[in-house]
Design a protein around this motif. Structure first.
Motif, PDB file in Angstrom:
ATOM      1  N   GLN A  13       3.780 -25.451  22.910  1.00 43.06           N
ATOM      2  CA  GLN A  13       3.807 -25.500  24.398  1.00 43.06           C
ATOM      3  C   GLN A  13       3.143 -26.766  25.101  1.00 43.06           C
ATOM      4  OE1 GLN A  13       0.682 -22.416  23.817  1.00 43.06           O
ATOM      5  NE2 GLN A  13       2.215 -20.993  24.947  1.00 43.06           N
ATOM      6  N   ALA A  40       5.701 -28.990  27.835  1.00 48.10           N
ATOM      7  CA  ALA A  40       5.000 -29.281  28.934  1.00 48.10           C
ATOM      8  C   ALA A  40       4.909 -30.985  29.211  1.00 48.10           C
ATOM      9  CB  ALA A  40       3.551 -28.884  29.168  1.00 48.10           C
ATOM     10  N   GLN A  61       8.478 -32.083  30.546  1.00 47.97           N
ATOM     11  CA  GLN A  61       8.668 -32.234  32.058  1.00 47.97           C
ATOM     12  C   GLN A  61       7.709 -33.235  32.568  1.00 47.97           C
ATOM     13  OE1 GLN A  61       8.101 -27.768  33.205  1.00 47.97           O
ATOM     14  NE2 GLN A  61       8.267 -27.100  31.075  1.00 47.97           N
ATOM     15  N   GLN A  76       4.666 -30.687  40.731  1.00 48.39           N
ATOM     16  CA  GLN A  76       5.418 -30.304  39.591  1.00 48.39           C
ATOM     17  C   GLN A  76       4.761 -30.697  38.457  1.00 48.39           C
ATOM     18  OE1 GLN A  76       8.414 -33.308  40.731  1.00 48.39           O
ATOM     19  NE2 GLN A  76      10.098 -31.860  41.338  1.00 48.39           N
ATOM     20  N   ALA A  94       2.477 -27.802  37.738  1.00 49.57           N
ATOM     21  CA  ALA A  94       3.260 -26.669  37.529  1.00 49.57           C
ATOM     22  C   ALA A  94       3.682 -26.468  36.069  1.00 49.57           C
ATOM     23  CB  ALA A  94       4.646 -26.399  38.526  1.00 49.57           C
ATOM     24  N   GLU A 102       0.604 -25.545  34.030  1.00 46.56           N
ATOM     25  CA  GLU A 102       0.128 -24.031  34.285  1.00 46.56           C
ATOM     26  C   GLU A 102       1.216 -23.452  33.750  1.00 46.56           C
ATOM     27  OE1 GLU A 102      -0.360 -23.823  38.392  1.00 46.56           O
ATOM     28  OE2 GLU A 102      -2.288 -24.595  38.428  1.00 46.56           O
ATOM     29  N   GLY A 103       2.440 -24.008  33.527  1.00 43.76           N
ATOM     30  CA  GLY A 103       3.553 -23.022  32.995  1.00 43.76           C
ATOM     31  C   GLY A 103       3.597 -22.971  31.572  1.00 43.76           C
ATOM     32  N   SER A 104       2.973 -24.065  31.040  1.00 48.05           N
ATOM     33  CA  SER A 104       2.796 -24.393  29.459  1.00 48.05           C
ATOM     34  C   SER A 104       2.434 -23.099  28.627  1.00 48.05           C
ATOM     35  CB  SER A 104       2.092 -25.517  29.234  1.00 48.05           C
ATOM     36  OG  SER A 104       0.713 -25.212  29.312  1.00 48.05           O
TER      37      SER A 104
END
Length: 207
Positions: free
Chosen positions: A135, A139, A142, A162, A165, A168-170
């Motif tokens: 994870q 991240a 990105q 970005q 995000a 948090e999106g990990s």
């Protein structure tokens, strides 16, 4: 008995080429073409095979580093051939790993991960699971893509969004993400594992 010896010399020459040095093999001297190994996926090699390969190539590079581009002597050729022979790998298998290592960063990343020291028991690094590390690496991929376009160290509001995000999106909580990031930067073993995961993800994405 002569053919296996020539094959060993060909292996040594291939490794010299990879190390940036030149070596004339008996095949080259006789006008013949040295046998090549067919490329194999990185996953086809066991950890034990990679350990043997690493031990052999370390010895080969110790010789090649002294050449400074010069042609190796017969004694040096024999020393490199002995490194391959003593590794316990069949020549064809050794050549296959050498070919794959030149084409796939995953091979070298696996070797580095195996050689890296284990995190200290009870440390943050020791508690990072493979799932968390994947994870984190995803991240960070990105995050690096965004930061590569940041000018003068100052992110735009859009870039900041970005970056947020990506974290948090990990799937990791922000404090856990930061803890893993710190551990990766400080612990060579965890960093080697992260680099292996990154290489595997990059290779999978390229397929």
């Amino acid at each position: 008995m002569r053919a296996p010896r020539l094959a060993l010399f060909a292996s040594a020459a291939a490794l010299l080429t990879a190390a940036g040095a030149y070596a004339q093999t008996p095949y080259e001297a006789s006008g013949q073409t040295a046998p090549s190994a067919a490329p194999a996926p990185a996953a086809d090699f066991t950890d034990e095979e990679l350990r043997k390969y690493d031990a052999a190539i370390t010895r080969v590079r110790a010789v090649s580093d002294t050449l400074n581009g010069a042609q190796p002597t017969p004694e040096q050729q024999a020393e490199m051939a002995a490194a391959v022979q003593d590794s316990g790998l069949e020549v064809v298998r050794f050549n296959a790993i050498s070919t794959a290592a030149a084409e796939s960063p995953v091979i070298n990343a696996r070797i580095n991960a195996m050689k890296a020291p284990k995190p200290a028991p009870g440390s943050v690094a020791a508690g990072v699971s493979d799932a968390e590390l994947r994870q984190f690496v995803e991240a960070m991929t990105q995050i690096r893509a965004v930061t590569a376009n940041v000018q003068n160290g100052q992110a735009t509001p859009e870039q900041s969004a970005q970056l947020t995000a990506a974290v948090e999106g990990s799937g990791l909580a922000v404090d856990r993400f930061n803890a893993v990031a710190t551990a990766v930067s400080q612990d060579p073993g965890l960093r080697a594992r992260a680099e292996l995961i990154g290489a595997q993800q990059q290779e999978a994405g390229a397929q």
